[in-house]
Design a protein around this motif. Structure first.
Motif, PDB file in Angstrom:
ATOM      1  N   TYR A 213       3.948  21.327  27.642  1.00 25.74           N
ATOM      2  CA  TYR A 213       3.371  22.670  27.579  1.00 25.74           C
ATOM      3  C   TYR A 213       2.103  22.723  26.723  1.00 25.74           C
ATOM      4  O   TYR A 213       1.274  23.612  26.893  1.00 25.74           O
ATOM      5  N   SER A 214       1.979  21.757  25.822  1.00 28.26           N
ATOM      6  CA  SER A 214       0.781  21.724  24.986  1.00 28.26           C
ATOM      7  C   SER A 214      -0.374  20.982  25.663  1.00 28.26           C
ATOM      8  O   SER A 214      -1.442  20.831  25.067  1.00 28.26           O
ATOM      9  N   GLY A 215      -0.136  20.514  26.877  1.00 31.78           N
ATOM     10  CA  GLY A 215      -1.211  19.903  27.649  1.00 31.78           C
ATOM     11  C   GLY A 215      -1.189  18.396  27.710  1.00 31.78           C
ATOM     12  O   GLY A 215      -2.102  17.777  28.265  1.00 31.78           O
ATOM     13  N   ILE A 216      -0.163  17.771  27.167  1.00 32.92           N
ATOM     14  CA  ILE A 216      -0.064  16.313  27.193  1.00 32.92           C
ATOM     15  C   ILE A 216       0.550  15.850  28.509  1.00 32.92           C
ATOM     16  O   ILE A 216       1.582  16.375  28.931  1.00 32.92           O
ATOM     17  N   ASP A 217      -0.100  14.901  29.146  1.00 33.21           N
ATOM     18  CA  ASP A 217       0.437  14.316  30.375  1.00 33.21           C
ATOM     19  C   ASP A 217       1.495  13.295  29.977  1.00 33.21           C
ATOM     20  O   ASP A 217       1.212  12.103  29.800  1.00 33.21           O
ATOM     21  N   THR A 218       2.724  13.760  29.821  1.00 28.40           N
ATOM     22  CA  THR A 218       3.792  12.894  29.296  1.00 28.40           C
ATOM     23  C   THR A 218       4.104  11.739  30.244  1.00 28.40           C
ATOM     24  O   THR A 218       4.468  10.645  29.798  1.00 28.40           O
ATOM     25  N   ARG A 219       3.975  11.943  31.547  1.00 31.53           N
ATOM     26  CA  ARG A 219       4.226  10.847  32.488  1.00 31.53           C
ATOM     27  C   ARG A 219       3.212   9.727  32.299  1.00 31.53           C
ATOM     28  O   ARG A 219       3.561   8.549  32.353  1.00 31.53           O
ATOM     29  N   SER A 220       1.961  10.106  32.074  1.00 35.70           N
ATOM     30  CA  SER A 220       0.919   9.110  31.852  1.00 35.70           C
ATOM     31  C   SER A 220       1.167   8.352  30.550  1.00 35.70           C
ATOM     32  O   SER A 220       0.963   7.133  30.484  1.00 35.70           O
ATOM     33  N   VAL A 221       1.613   9.062  29.519  1.00 32.15           N
ATOM     34  CA  VAL A 221       1.903   8.418  28.236  1.00 32.15           C
ATOM     35  C   VAL A 221       2.993   7.370  28.405  1.00 32.15           C
ATOM     36  O   VAL A 221       2.871   6.232  27.948  1.00 32.15           O
ATOM     37  N   LYS A 222       4.078   7.737  29.081  1.00 30.19           N
ATOM     38  CA  LYS A 222       5.194   6.807  29.269  1.00 30.19           C
ATOM     39  C   LYS A 222       4.793   5.640  30.174  1.00 30.19           C
ATOM     40  O   LYS A 222       5.218   4.503  29.965  1.00 30.19           O
ATOM     41  N   PHE A 223       3.983   5.937  31.186  1.00 33.88           N
ATOM     42  CA  PHE A 223       3.496   4.881  32.073  1.00 33.88           C
ATOM     43  C   PHE A 223       2.725   3.836  31.280  1.00 33.88           C
ATOM     44  O   PHE A 223       2.924   2.625  31.437  1.00 33.88           O
ATOM     45  N   ARG A 224       1.865   4.303  30.383  1.00 34.74           N
ATOM     46  CA  ARG A 224       1.019   3.391  29.624  1.00 34.74           C
ATOM     47  C   ARG A 224       1.818   2.588  28.596  1.00 34.74           C
ATOM     48  O   ARG A 224       1.543   1.403  28.388  1.00 34.74           O
ATOM     49  N   VAL A 225       2.800   3.204  27.933  1.00 35.40           N
ATOM     50  CA  VAL A 225       3.553   2.444  26.932  1.00 35.40           C
ATOM     51  C   VAL A 225       4.394   1.356  27.595  1.00 35.40           C
ATOM     52  O   VAL A 225       4.606   0.286  27.006  1.00 35.40           O
ATOM     53  N   LEU A 226       4.858   1.601  28.815  1.00 33.59           N
ATOM     54  CA  LEU A 226       5.612   0.564  29.516  1.00 33.59           C
ATOM     55  C   LEU A 226       4.708  -0.600  29.920  1.00 33.59           C
ATOM     56  O   LEU A 226       5.132  -1.767  29.900  1.00 33.59           O
ATOM     57  N   ILE A 227       3.462  -0.306  30.257  1.00 30.18           N
ATOM     58  CA  ILE A 227       2.505  -1.382  30.538  1.00 30.18           C
ATOM     59  C   ILE A 227       2.205  -2.163  29.264  1.00 30.18           C
ATOM     60  O   ILE A 227       2.159  -3.404  29.271  1.00 30.18           O
ATOM     61  N   VAL A 228       2.001  -1.444  28.164  1.00 28.16           N
ATOM     62  CA  VAL A 228       1.747  -2.110  26.878  1.00 28.16           C
ATOM     63  C   VAL A 228       2.910  -3.028  26.509  1.00 28.16           C
ATOM     64  O   VAL A 228       2.705  -4.155  26.052  1.00 28.16           O
ATOM     65  N   SER A 229       4.129  -2.556  26.721  1.00 29.80           N
ATOM     66  CA  SER A 229       5.309  -3.360  26.395  1.00 29.80           C
ATOM     67  C   SER A 229       5.356  -4.637  27.230  1.00 29.80           C
ATOM     68  O   SER A 229       5.623  -5.734  26.703  1.00 29.80           O
ATOM     69  N   SER A 230       5.092  -4.532  28.515  1.00 32.96           N
ATOM     70  CA  SER A 230       5.122  -5.710  29.381  1.00 32.96           C
ATOM     71  C   SER A 230       4.001  -6.686  29.044  1.00 32.96           C
ATOM     72  O   SER A 230       4.189  -7.911  29.090  1.00 32.96           O
TER      73      SER A 230
END
Length: 323
Positions: A213-230
């Motif tokens: 609701y504050s404008g953060i694209d939470t799906r994009s955030v989670k997508f990117r952290v999973l790439i960083v982890s891999s």
């Protein structure tokens, strides 16, 4: 006599003191365990510089993956595939170096990490499969592919430059692995605590609905952290391959548990919203310290597992719940 504090004087409440103590338990515990082993195992060479550096060598790959895991857990997700991805990457890098040289091998390792991360990210954030299940399935897939393409045999690496740069070399007596750990630790700390991306990761894990609701694209955030982890797992696989001069599907096997334990020991919440990279590195070093000390004490493997598990449970129990 009045007990009222003068203006500007901090008021210390028992609850705030307890919270600060809990937040620093990992550092207190590390010192206590180090002193205990230093005293009890002094005659067995625990404080020998070579032994201490060996702890760093054995811990570095766990720390590299745990730094990225801090972002994943802080966002409210989890990645169980890191150990298997490290093993797969060690094999792809070794095969690529044999086919096209060092640069081709490095590119193959990076590509492996990106491919796995994108796959995990799409299934988790677009398809809607929980990351626990997505990465659990990827654990089996990555290990199966590594076994298939290598025919379950070790793939040797005969490129000395690669082996020196990725884990096998040292500057004086200082292993190159320590520099990798410190470099990634500094970068991870900066991005988690000082960057907009880090604040979005913590906000997403703390309250995903409010973050959205504050404008953060939470799906994009989670997508990117999973790439960083891999990608971190891929780097760990490259370091394993360089240190051992070969790629093997068994490398990294079981590391996911140590990686998650290191992050949680360091104070990162399993439920998202809070993480600390410095604490994670100390947590990884603590695990390495415990493993090394228990081996020098001459405990049987079964006894080592019991003692290690008990210490980790105690440390996590003391460090959790900050309010």
């Amino acid at each position: 006599m009045s007990t009222r504090n003068s203006p500007g004087t901090p008021v210390w409440h028992p609850r705030s003191l307890m919270a600060n103590w809990r937040q620093n338990i990992i550092y207190i515990g590390f010192v206590i365990i180090f002193v205990f082993f230093a005293v009890t195992l002094n005659d067995k060479g625990f404080l020998n510089p070579n032994n201490l550096l060996n702890i760093v060598r054995q811990t570095a790959m766990i720390a590299v993956m745990a730094i990225a895991m801090t972002f994943v857990l802080s966002s409210g997700e989890i990645d169980l595939s890191v150990g298997a991805v490290a093993g797969l990457t060690s094999v792809t890098v070794a095969m690529a170096i044999d086919a096209g040289g060092m640069a081709f091998g490095i590119c193959a390792g990076i590509a492996t990490g990106i491919a796995v991360g994108v796959f995990n990210g799409i299934l988790t954030t677009r398809v809607g499969i929980p990351s626990f299940l997505t990465t659990l399935a990827m654990m089996g897939i990555a290990k199966g592919v590594a076994m298939w393409i290598s025919d379950t045999a070790a793939v040797p690496i005969i490129n000395p430059t690669y082996s020196w740069l990725f884990g096998g070399g040292s500057v004086g007596k200082i292993p190159v692995l320590l520099f990798w750990m410190l470099l990634l630790g500094a970068a991870g700390h900066f991005f988690l605590k000082r960057s907009t991306f880090g604040r979005r990761v913590l906000a997403t894990g703390g309250n995903e609905t409010a973050a959205r609701y504050s404008g953060i694209d939470t799906r994009s955030v989670k997508f990117r952290v999973l790439i960083v982890s891999s990608m971190a797992a891929a780097l760990a696989g490259m370091l394993y391959a360089g240190r051992l001069h070969s790629g093997r599907f068994q490398l990294g096997e079981g590391d996911e548990l140590s990686v998650i334990a290191a992050a949680v020991l360091g104070g990162t919440s399993l439920f998202g919203g809070y993480g600390t990279v410095i604490g994670t590195i100390v947590g990884a070093l603590m695990i390495g310290l415990i493993n090394n000390g228990l081996i020098l004490m001459g405990l049987e493997f079964s006894q080592q597992l019991i003692a290690r598990g008990g210490i980790i449970i105690l440390a996590v129990a003391l460090s959790q719940k900050r309010n």
